[in-house]
Motif scaffolding. Structure first.
Motif, mmCIF file in Angstrom:
data_model
loop_
_atom_site.group_PDB
_atom_site.id
_atom_site.type_symbol
_atom_site.label_atom_id
_atom_site.label_comp_id
_atom_site.label_asym_id
_atom_site.label_seq_id
_atom_site.Cartn_x
_atom_site.Cartn_y
_atom_site.Cartn_z
ATOM 1 N N TYR A 1 0.809 -1.220 0.000
ATOM 2 C CA TYR A 1 0.000 0.000 0.000
ATOM 3 C C TYR A 1 0.843 1.271 0.000
ATOM 4 C CZ TYR A 1 -2.700 3.845 1.986
ATOM 5 O OH TYR A 1 -3.247 5.075 2.214
ATOM 6 N N GLN A 2 1.871 1.341 0.818
ATOM 7 C CA GLN A 2 2.635 2.590 0.904
ATOM 8 C C GLN A 2 3.243 2.947 -0.448
ATOM 9 O OE1 GLN A 2 1.887 3.918 3.499
ATOM 10 N NE2 GLN A 2 1.832 2.473 5.192
ATOM 11 N N LEU A 3 3.725 1.953 -1.177
ATOM 12 C CA LEU A 3 4.328 2.226 -2.483
ATOM 13 C C LEU A 3 3.273 2.596 -3.516
ATOM 14 C CD1 LEU A 3 7.321 0.782 -4.182
ATOM 15 C CD2 LEU A 3 5.179 0.523 -5.435
ATOM 16 N N THR A 4 2.178 1.862 -3.558
ATOM 17 C CA THR A 4 1.161 2.168 -4.577
ATOM 18 C C THR A 4 0.551 3.548 -4.332
ATOM 19 O OG1 THR A 4 -0.613 1.057 -3.332
ATOM 20 C CG2 THR A 4 0.602 -0.258 -4.948
ATOM 21 N N SER A 5 0.421 3.937 -3.078
ATOM 22 C CA SER A 5 -0.167 5.240 -2.777
ATOM 23 C C SER A 5 0.727 6.365 -3.281
ATOM 24 C CB SER A 5 -0.407 5.380 -1.272
ATOM 25 O OG SER A 5 -1.202 6.512 -0.993
ATOM 26 N N VAL A 6 2.022 6.249 -3.066
ATOM 27 C CA VAL A 6 2.962 7.260 -3.556
ATOM 28 C C VAL A 6 2.939 7.308 -5.087
ATOM 29 C CG1 VAL A 6 5.409 7.883 -3.743
ATOM 30 C CG2 VAL A 6 4.463 7.180 -1.535
ATOM 31 N N VAL A 7 3.027 6.136 -5.716
ATOM 32 C CA VAL A 7 3.069 6.079 -7.177
ATOM 33 C C VAL A 7 1.776 6.612 -7.779
ATOM 34 C CG1 VAL A 7 3.187 4.526 -9.161
ATOM 35 C CG2 VAL A 7 4.765 4.218 -7.238
ATOM 36 N N ASP A 8 0.636 6.235 -7.208
ATOM 37 C CA ASP A 8 -0.649 6.694 -7.745
ATOM 38 C C ASP A 8 -0.817 8.202 -7.598
ATOM 39 O OD1 ASP A 8 -1.466 4.244 -8.639
ATOM 40 O OD2 ASP A 8 -2.825 3.827 -6.975
ATOM 41 N N ASP A 9 -0.487 8.732 -6.448
ATOM 42 C CA ASP A 9 -0.645 10.175 -6.257
ATOM 43 C C ASP A 9 0.267 10.955 -7.206
ATOM 44 O OD1 ASP A 9 -2.633 9.960 -4.396
ATOM 45 O OD2 ASP A 9 -1.339 10.171 -2.655
ATOM 46 N N ARG A 10 1.452 10.447 -7.452
ATOM 47 C CA ARG A 10 2.342 11.078 -8.433
ATOM 48 C C ARG A 10 1.743 10.958 -9.839
ATOM 49 N NH1 ARG A 10 7.426 7.626 -10.011
ATOM 50 N NH2 ARG A 10 5.650 6.365 -10.662
ATOM 51 N N HIS A 11 1.265 9.793 -10.179
ATOM 52 C CA HIS A 11 0.749 9.532 -11.518
ATOM 53 C C HIS A 11 -0.445 10.429 -11.839
ATOM 54 C CE1 HIS A 11 -0.514 7.315 -15.070
ATOM 55 N NE2 HIS A 11 -1.699 7.106 -14.523
ATOM 56 N N PHE A 12 -1.333 10.625 -10.870
ATOM 57 C CA PHE A 12 -2.548 11.394 -11.111
ATOM 58 C C PHE A 12 -2.389 12.879 -10.796
ATOM 59 C CE2 PHE A 12 -4.424 7.098 -10.571
ATOM 60 C CZ PHE A 12 -5.145 7.029 -11.750
ATOM 61 N N GLY A 13 -1.257 13.293 -10.282
ATOM 62 C CA GLY A 13 -1.038 14.699 -10.010
ATOM 63 C C GLY A 13 -1.757 15.212 -8.774
ATOM 64 N N VAL A 14 -1.905 14.369 -7.766
ATOM 65 C CA VAL A 14 -2.574 14.767 -6.521
ATOM 66 C C VAL A 14 -1.627 15.637 -5.689
ATOM 67 C CG1 VAL A 14 -3.454 13.892 -4.309
ATOM 68 C CG2 VAL A 14 -4.086 12.759 -6.466
ATOM 69 N N ASP A 15 -2.127 16.762 -5.205
ATOM 70 C CA ASP A 15 -1.306 17.613 -4.338
ATOM 71 C C ASP A 15 -1.991 17.946 -3.013
ATOM 72 O OD1 ASP A 15 -3.210 19.296 -5.433
ATOM 73 O OD2 ASP A 15 -1.814 20.851 -6.056
ATOM 74 N N LEU A 16 -3.165 17.353 -2.754
ATOM 75 C CA LEU A 16 -3.869 17.523 -1.488
ATOM 76 C C LEU A 16 -4.452 16.177 -1.081
ATOM 77 C CD1 LEU A 16 -5.128 19.224 0.804
ATOM 78 C CD2 LEU A 16 -7.052 19.700 -0.741
ATOM 79 N N VAL A 17 -4.074 15.689 0.103
ATOM 80 C CA VAL A 17 -4.522 14.389 0.589
ATOM 81 C C VAL A 17 -5.254 14.584 1.911
ATOM 82 C CG1 VAL A 17 -3.788 12.144 1.484
ATOM 83 C CG2 VAL A 17 -2.698 13.091 -0.561
ATOM 84 N N VAL A 18 -6.466 14.034 1.986
ATOM 85 C CA VAL A 18 -7.278 14.081 3.202
ATOM 86 C C VAL A 18 -7.413 12.657 3.724
ATOM 87 C CG1 VAL A 18 -9.509 14.721 4.187
ATOM 88 C CG2 VAL A 18 -8.544 16.067 2.292
#
Length: 302
Positions: free
Chosen positions: A187-204
């Motif tokens: 999970y920790q790796l996929t979360s980082v990769v996904d947020d980078r891939h989709f351009g997420v800059d705000l996480v709640v």
């Protein structure tokens, strides 16, 4: 009212391992309200790589819940069928594998043969470094890959709306897993990769996931993911049942599916959440619930 910073994108990222509950709705509503105030688009990203626990009914429940409660999203699948066809994490396996290869090339990971029962016998879920110096081959069968970590490394986390704090990795996250025994990325790796891939800059996310945030910031620093390191995080309070028990997906009486079947309306659901936050009165929608949690001390970015 204080002006909040502008953001590009946030995400609603449930895991389909059970029916969504009131605590999930609190997080979704707060995400939607922060997006409204900051001008961010909302991505629906479903974390489905825990294939043993994922069920089609739980995936469908995500769409049913969001639509029932009228919580918006701008990007991502609109139906369970579209999710499976185009947006499932299985379609991004090459991205995860590339990150794992990079970690291997950086000599940042080591193999671990410890099972959960072994960890329990050693005193709990926290890993004690049993395989750290054993130089086990990474390509061996049934191996976790763990990240070399240091509890002294300072991590900077940007927090909502425009602050930051320094922290170190908690002991519970020492040498955390980045690839599981079944070969799937963790999970920790996929979360980082996904947020980078989709351009997420705000996480709640809930306050209980602060250790995960630190693990992900640590991992992003190893991968030199500068965009992720600039992400802003909002960790909201958790909903607790009587006896200060955290809500879980196994508690069917707090699931939205159960409440819908009992004839509850969206306003009933939002009001239940507000009462659990010790607020009296009726809450009609996600905007009002988000405003309750945030307080009316900020306004949309112009």
């Amino acid at each position: 009212m204080e002006k909040v910073p502008a953001f590009q994108k946030t995400r609603i990222a449930p895991t389909p391992s059970g029916y969504l509950h009131l605590g999930n709705v609190l997080s979704f509503a707060l995400t939607a309200e922060l997006a409204r105030r900051s001008g961010a688009r909302i991505l629906l990203r479903i974390d489905d790589l825990d294939r043993q626990r994922v069920q089609p009914a739980y995936i469908q429940d995500i769409f049913d819940t969001l639509q029932f409660l009228e919580i918006p999203w701008h990007e991502g699948p609109r139906t369970a069928q579209e999710f499976e066809r185009e947006y499932s994490q299985v379609h991004r396996m090459e991205l995860y594998k590339a990150a794992l290869v990079e970690l291997v090339e950086k000599d940042a990971v080591f193999a671990c043969s410890c099972s959960r029962s072994k960890l329990a016998a050693d005193g709990g879920e926290a890993y004690r470094g049993t395989c750290l110096l054993q130089t086990i081959a990474l390509d061996g069968p049934d191996m976790n890959w763990r990240l070399y970590t240091s509890l002294d490394r300072k991590l900077r986390v940007h927090t909502w709306p425009n602050d930051s704090r320094d922290a170190v990795l908690p002991a519970s996250m020492q040498y955390f897993v980045v690839r599981k025994r079944d070969g799937f990325p963790a999970y920790q790796l996929t979360s980082v990769v996904d947020d980078r891939h989709f351009g997420v800059d705000l996480v709640v996310r809930g306050a209980d996931l602060w250790p995960s945030t630190l693990a992900q910031v640590y991992l992003a620093s190893i991968l030199q993911e500068e965009s992720f390191l600039q992400t802003t995080f909002n960790h909201h309070p958790l909903l607790m049942k009587q006896g200060e028990v955290k809500l879980s997906k196994s508690a069917s009486d707090t699931s939205i599916q159960y409440l819908r079947g009992a004839g509850k309306r969206p306003a009933d659901v939002y009001t239940m959440i507000a009462h659990m936050l010790h607020h009296e009165g009726t809450i009609n929608n996600w905007q009002e619930l988000g405003g309750l949690v945030l307080g009316e001390n900020s306004r949309p970015a112009s």
